[in-house]
Design an enzyme around this catalytic site. Structure first.
Site, mmCIF file in Angstrom:
data_model
loop_
_atom_site.group_PDB
_atom_site.id
_atom_site.type_symbol
_atom_site.label_atom_id
_atom_site.label_comp_id
_atom_site.label_asym_id
_atom_site.label_seq_id
_atom_site.Cartn_x
_atom_site.Cartn_y
_atom_site.Cartn_z
ATOM 1 N N LYS A 35 -55.243 -119.279 12.769
ATOM 2 C CA LYS A 35 -55.298 -120.250 13.878
ATOM 3 C C LYS A 35 -53.950 -120.919 14.114
ATOM 4 O O LYS A 35 -53.871 -122.149 14.194
ATOM 5 C CB LYS A 35 -56.368 -121.296 13.608
ATOM 6 C CG LYS A 35 -57.761 -120.914 14.084
ATOM 7 C CD LYS A 35 -58.569 -120.169 13.108
ATOM 8 C CE LYS A 35 -60.021 -119.979 13.516
ATOM 9 N NZ LYS A 35 -60.744 -119.164 12.521
ATOM 10 N N ARG A 36 -52.880 -120.147 14.229
ATOM 11 C CA ARG A 36 -51.568 -120.710 14.433
ATOM 12 C C ARG A 36 -51.315 -120.964 15.912
ATOM 13 O O ARG A 36 -51.992 -120.415 16.780
ATOM 14 C CB ARG A 36 -50.491 -119.770 13.865
ATOM 15 C CG ARG A 36 -50.559 -119.594 12.345
ATOM 16 C CD ARG A 36 -50.398 -120.904 11.614
ATOM 17 N NE ARG A 36 -50.039 -120.701 10.213
ATOM 18 C CZ ARG A 36 -50.871 -120.776 9.175
ATOM 19 N NH1 ARG A 36 -52.136 -121.069 9.355
ATOM 20 N NH2 ARG A 36 -50.426 -120.595 7.946
#
Lengths: 275, 275
Positions: free
Chosen positions: B95-96
């Site tokens: 989830k960058r």
């Protein structure tokens, strides 16, 4: 496990306020080391911390520039955080956020392993996913609200239908964050690149601390940022400066200059409000 | 630098399609090891990979559960990724997402250092911030769209005003992602916990692959998920299963059971469409 910034110490915002009372200016020093080798990460950050420690109310290392070097880079990040003098809190800029059971693991990584007292987090998943970051006494979570990149408005400024008419998404996020601030440990990321938006967010979230990137290299105006973002008590704003300091010929002199400009801008902003 | 999944190999979606043609079912195996010690990360994941390698079209390690163990945990993640057999792509669930210059560093961490071929990313910052993830040939980025947590709708389902009337935010994200799919390497995360939403996202994003968490432990129905999410070509869906496999008495038998159920559900869904 590194508990350098751990239990028994004052919380993130207590430390920030104590530092700000000393320096008179809300300077947050960003640590975004761009380096070809891991050793340079430590050197660049170590030099910048040494030069600015008298002036900083917080340090904000960006996890990405350490992660890019693999596990050795994470060891460098651990060392850099340990280099920060006692009493200056570390805000890890990592934009984490996932479902709650996963965020709990990210909270352990940032707060327990790396020893940060604050963390930037991303709201898209919903605030239930951010609960593990807010459940830690003394630890602060800064929720992305209005970011400083050119494309920030693509989603953040979308008009959302509400009972009070349309409002940009970032205002809805700010209102939910303000409501979630029961333990006094919620902050927002609000770029200094859109001061009309910052003023609107301040109206919606009167109690929250803002982390304001975008001053300096990204073009935000210091005095105007203070006028738009300060809380009624004259604080509530962390103005982040990264590149301007890292690239200065004399970072110490540049930090001193920034602190003086912030003090003047703050006095002006508060003077205007009293009139 | 680990280029185990690096240059010269087929891209993420090519590998997924090749695997799916073999197994007949889009099973993605999630690796979410909850362990007190680093050695257990390797053991848990190693056992699960060995038991499921015949059935998986992709493996999805969640970075958080490794990061929670500090730099040693990241070394374990590197080892786990290296354990995945050639030809089965690794989708790193991390989830960058940040401004572009920072996302570039995250892309190096995920794709170059860790050797993943795919990555989950978060859209709030805007798609300009995700450009570095989409600029890598053969690497895929799955953008959070409609997540599987209880509070997913807090922001994702907010009604956004558009020229075509109000649409939930997740549909706007899906439409922008579909438009950004110029290199054929964009995916979406769409939970199997809200199949009406999945069908709407499929209508808006006919070409994109969906990563669907929430089947099994989180309650999503397998056949209905396939019916709602499959593309016209009968693919475009990665159904992630983590806990159901990790906690099974016999993970190999459970993976075989899941693949059979997916094959049947897929045949049924495609049969219905042809009628």
């Amino acid at each position: 496990m590194n508990n350098g910034q751990g239990a028994g110490q004052a919380g993130f915002f207590e430390q920030v306020l104590a530092r700000a009372a000393t320096t008179g200016a809300p300077l947050c020093v960003g640590l975004d080391p761009r380096a070809a080798k891991v050793a340079e990460l430590r050197e660049q950050c170590g030099r910048l911390i040494e030069a600015t420690a008298k002036f900083a109310v917080a340090y904000k290392p960006n996890s990405a520039f350490f992660e890019a070097h693999g596990p050795e880079g994470m060891l460098a990040l651990l060392d850099v955080i340990a280099t920060v003098p006692d009493g200056i809190p570390v805000l890890l800029d990592a934009k984490r956020g996932d479902i709650a059971s996963t965020s709990e693991a990210y909270a352990r990584a940032a707060f327990d392993w790396l020893g940060a007292l604050g963390l930037t987090v991303t709201p898209y998943v919903g605030l239930d996913g951010l609960a593990p970051f807010l459940a830690r006494p003394g630890r602060a979570a800064f929720i992305l609200c209005k970011t400083s990149n050119p494309g920030a408005d693509e989603f953040q400024a979308l008009p959302v239908q509400t009972a009070d008419g349309p409002r940009p998404l970032y205002e809805v996020v700010a209102a939910h964050a303000q409501a979630a601030n029961r333990a006094g440990n919620v902050g927002l990321v609000v770029g200094a690149t859109d001061l009309a938006a910052m003023a609107r967010v301040r109206a919606v979230a009167p109690d929250l601390w803002f982390l304001a990137p975008g001053v300096g290299a990204q073009g935000g105006n210091l005095a105007a940022t203070l006028a738009a973002g300060l809380r009624r008590d004259g604080w509530g704003l962390l103005i982040n400066v990264s590149r301007t300091l890292a690239e200065a010929a004399d970072p110490r002199a540049e930090a001193e200059r920034l602190v003086r400009a912030m003090r003047a801008g703050r006095a002006e902003a508060l003077g205007h409000r009293r009139q």
